[in-house]
Write a protein that holds these residues in place. Sequence first.
Motif, short mmCIF file in Angstrom:
data_model
loop_
_atom_site.label_atom_id
_atom_site.label_comp_id
_atom_site.label_asym_id
_atom_site.label_seq_id
_atom_site.Cartn_x
_atom_site.Cartn_y
_atom_site.Cartn_z
N SER A 186 8.85 1.62 -5.34
CA SER A 186 9.05 0.19 -5.05
C SER A 186 7.77 -0.61 -5.33
O SER A 186 7.82 -1.81 -5.52
N SER A 187 6.64 0.08 -5.34
CA SER A 187 5.36 -0.60 -5.57
C SER A 187 5.04 -0.79 -7.05
O SER A 187 4.05 -1.45 -7.39
N MET A 188 5.84 -0.21 -7.94
CA MET A 188 5.50 -0.22 -9.37
C MET A 188 5.32 -1.64 -9.93
O MET A 188 4.33 -1.90 -10.63
N ARG A 224 6.15 6.05 4.29
CA ARG A 224 7.52 5.79 4.72
C ARG A 224 8.20 4.78 3.80
O ARG A 224 7.57 3.85 3.33
N LYS A 225 9.50 5.02 3.62
CA LYS A 225 10.30 4.15 2.74
C LYS A 225 10.54 2.79 3.37
O LYS A 225 10.60 1.78 2.68
N SER A 226 10.73 2.77 4.72
CA SER A 226 11.09 1.50 5.34
C SER A 226 10.05 1.10 6.38
O SER A 226 9.24 1.94 6.81
N TRP A 234 -5.15 7.60 -10.79
CA TRP A 234 -4.14 8.05 -9.82
C TRP A 234 -2.81 7.85 -10.51
O TRP A 234 -2.74 7.18 -11.56
N SER A 235 -1.76 8.47 -9.98
CA SER A 235 -0.46 8.30 -10.64
C SER A 235 0.58 7.83 -9.64
O SER A 235 0.53 8.19 -8.46
N LEU A 236 1.50 7.04 -10.14
CA LEU A 236 2.53 6.41 -9.31
C LEU A 236 3.90 6.75 -9.90
O LEU A 236 4.11 6.61 -11.12
N GLY A 237 4.82 7.19 -9.02
CA GLY A 237 6.18 7.50 -9.47
C GLY A 237 6.82 6.29 -10.14
O GLY A 237 6.70 5.17 -9.64
N GLU A 238 7.49 6.53 -11.27
CA GLU A 238 8.03 5.40 -12.04
C GLU A 238 9.06 4.60 -11.26
O GLU A 238 9.26 3.41 -11.52
N GLY A 271 0.84 -1.20 0.00
CA GLY A 271 0.00 0.00 0.00
C GLY A 271 0.86 1.24 0.00
O GLY A 271 2.00 1.21 0.46
N LEU A 272 0.32 2.31 -0.53
CA LEU A 272 1.03 3.59 -0.46
C LEU A 272 0.04 4.74 -0.41
O LEU A 272 -1.09 4.64 -0.91
N THR A 273 0.50 5.83 0.21
CA THR A 273 -0.28 7.06 0.27
C THR A 273 -0.21 7.76 -1.07
O THR A 273 0.88 7.91 -1.64
N ALA A 274 -1.36 8.22 -1.57
CA ALA A 274 -1.39 8.92 -2.86
C ALA A 274 -2.47 10.01 -2.82
O ALA A 274 -3.60 9.74 -2.41
N SER A 275 -2.09 11.20 -3.26
CA SER A 275 -3.06 12.30 -3.33
C SER A 275 -3.43 12.60 -4.78
O SER A 275 -4.19 13.53 -5.04
N SER A 276 -2.90 11.82 -5.71
CA SER A 276 -3.12 12.10 -7.13
C SER A 276 -4.42 11.50 -7.66
O SER A 276 -4.67 11.51 -8.87
N PHE A 277 -5.26 11.01 -6.78
CA PHE A 277 -6.55 10.39 -7.17
C PHE A 277 -7.49 11.43 -7.79
O PHE A 277 -7.55 12.56 -7.34
N ASP A 290 7.72 11.39 -15.32
CA ASP A 290 8.33 10.48 -14.34
C ASP A 290 7.28 9.69 -13.53
O ASP A 290 7.60 9.12 -12.50
N HIS A 291 6.03 9.69 -14.00
CA HIS A 291 4.97 8.93 -13.35
C HIS A 291 4.25 8.03 -14.36
O HIS A 291 4.40 8.21 -15.56
N VAL A 292 3.49 7.08 -13.83
CA VAL A 292 2.58 6.27 -14.65
C VAL A 292 1.16 6.56 -14.16
O VAL A 292 0.89 6.49 -12.95
C1 LIG Z 1 0.21 13.25 1.11
C2 LIG Z 1 1.05 12.38 0.21
C3 LIG Z 1 0.64 12.16 -1.08
C4 LIG Z 1 1.38 11.34 -1.95
N1 LIG Z 1 0.91 11.11 -3.22
C5 LIG Z 1 1.61 10.29 -4.04
C6 LIG Z 1 1.12 9.99 -5.34
O1 LIG Z 1 0.04 10.43 -5.74
N2 LIG Z 1 1.86 9.15 -6.14
C7 LIG Z 1 3.06 8.62 -5.71
O2 LIG Z 1 3.69 7.90 -6.47
N3 LIG Z 1 3.54 8.88 -4.46
C8 LIG Z 1 2.84 9.69 -3.63
N4 LIG Z 1 3.31 9.92 -2.36
C9 LIG Z 1 4.56 9.26 -1.93
C10 LIG Z 1 4.31 7.81 -1.52
O3 LIG Z 1 3.36 7.71 -0.48
C11 LIG Z 1 5.62 7.12 -1.01
O4 LIG Z 1 6.23 7.93 -0.09
C12 LIG Z 1 6.54 6.87 -2.14
O5 LIG Z 1 5.88 6.03 -3.04
C13 LIG Z 1 7.90 6.30 -1.70
O6 LIG Z 1 7.85 4.97 -1.40
P1 LIG Z 1 8.06 3.77 -2.46
O7 LIG Z 1 9.33 3.93 -3.20
O8 LIG Z 1 8.03 2.55 -1.60
O9 LIG Z 1 6.89 3.85 -3.38
C14 LIG Z 1 2.57 10.75 -1.49
C15 LIG Z 1 2.99 10.97 -0.16
C16 LIG Z 1 2.24 11.77 0.68
C17 LIG Z 1 2.68 11.96 2.12
#
Ligand SMILES: Cc1cc2nc3c(=O)[nH]c(=O)nc-3n(C[C@H](O)[C@H](O)[C@H](O)COP(=O)(O)O)c2cc1C
Length: 168
Positions: free
Chosen positions: A68-70, A97-99, A61-65, A43-49, A137-139
């Motif tokens: 680790s969850s990709m 959090r990363k870890s 929603w978008s996820l950084g390329e 799971g990860l926090t995302a505000s891009s919904f 840099d996102h998907v």
């Molecule tokens: C409020 C908030 C919103 C976030 N929104 C996104 C998002 O929309 N997409 C994304 O890829 N990461 C987002 N992040 C970052 C991820 O929650 C996470 O920190 C990031 O994916 C790093 O961990 P990973 O490499 O394990 O994915 C957000 C973090 C916070 C605190």
Amino acid sequence: MHSRSPRAASRNFDSAHFRKALSQFATGVTIITTRLEDGSLIGLTASSFNSVSLTPPLVLWSLGEKSSSMPVFSGNSHYVINILGAEQAGLAEQFSRKSGDRFKGVEYALSRTGQPILKGVSAWFECHNRSRYPEGDHVIFVGEVEHCEVSPQAPLIYHNGQFTKTMG
Ligand SMILES: Cc1cc2nc3c(=O)[nH]c(=O)nc-3n(C[C@H](O)[C@H](O)[C@H](O)COP(=O)(O)O)c2cc1C
């Protein structure tokens, strides 16, 4: 015609300035969850919904390329988008959090397809992982909603880098 559109002009701002401007757009906060075949939870926090379409019901929603969850989100057929409640800022931090084990101490139920639905959320959407569009840099992930539920719980809000309970 797209092919005749002029290219973007060169930029006069840096990445920090761009992020600051984007942070003025108040959003809700989601935690997007899925489960691997071995039962482990991701799971990860995302505000891009955001919403895309009513018929069919589509969200994005978008996820950084480099996330680790990709690999998991690219391959899994379903995920749940949990819209956090006003009292769940701590969960938003825990799932960014990363870890560490992000699910440590977290209460959840499993959806019909076995994805974690977090307890106390404002709403949740169970999505089929319909399509993915790499951009920059996102998907961008487009999900087709198969099931959704709403609770009376007020939502958490994210604005200018801060979690708040009400707009202001
Ligand atoms: C409020 C908030 C919103 C976030 N929104 C996104 C998002 O929309 N997409 C994304 O890829 N990461 C987002 N992040 C970052 C991820 O929650 C996470 O920190 C990031 O994916 C790093 O961990 P990973 O490499 O394990 O994915 C957000 C973090 C916070 C605190």
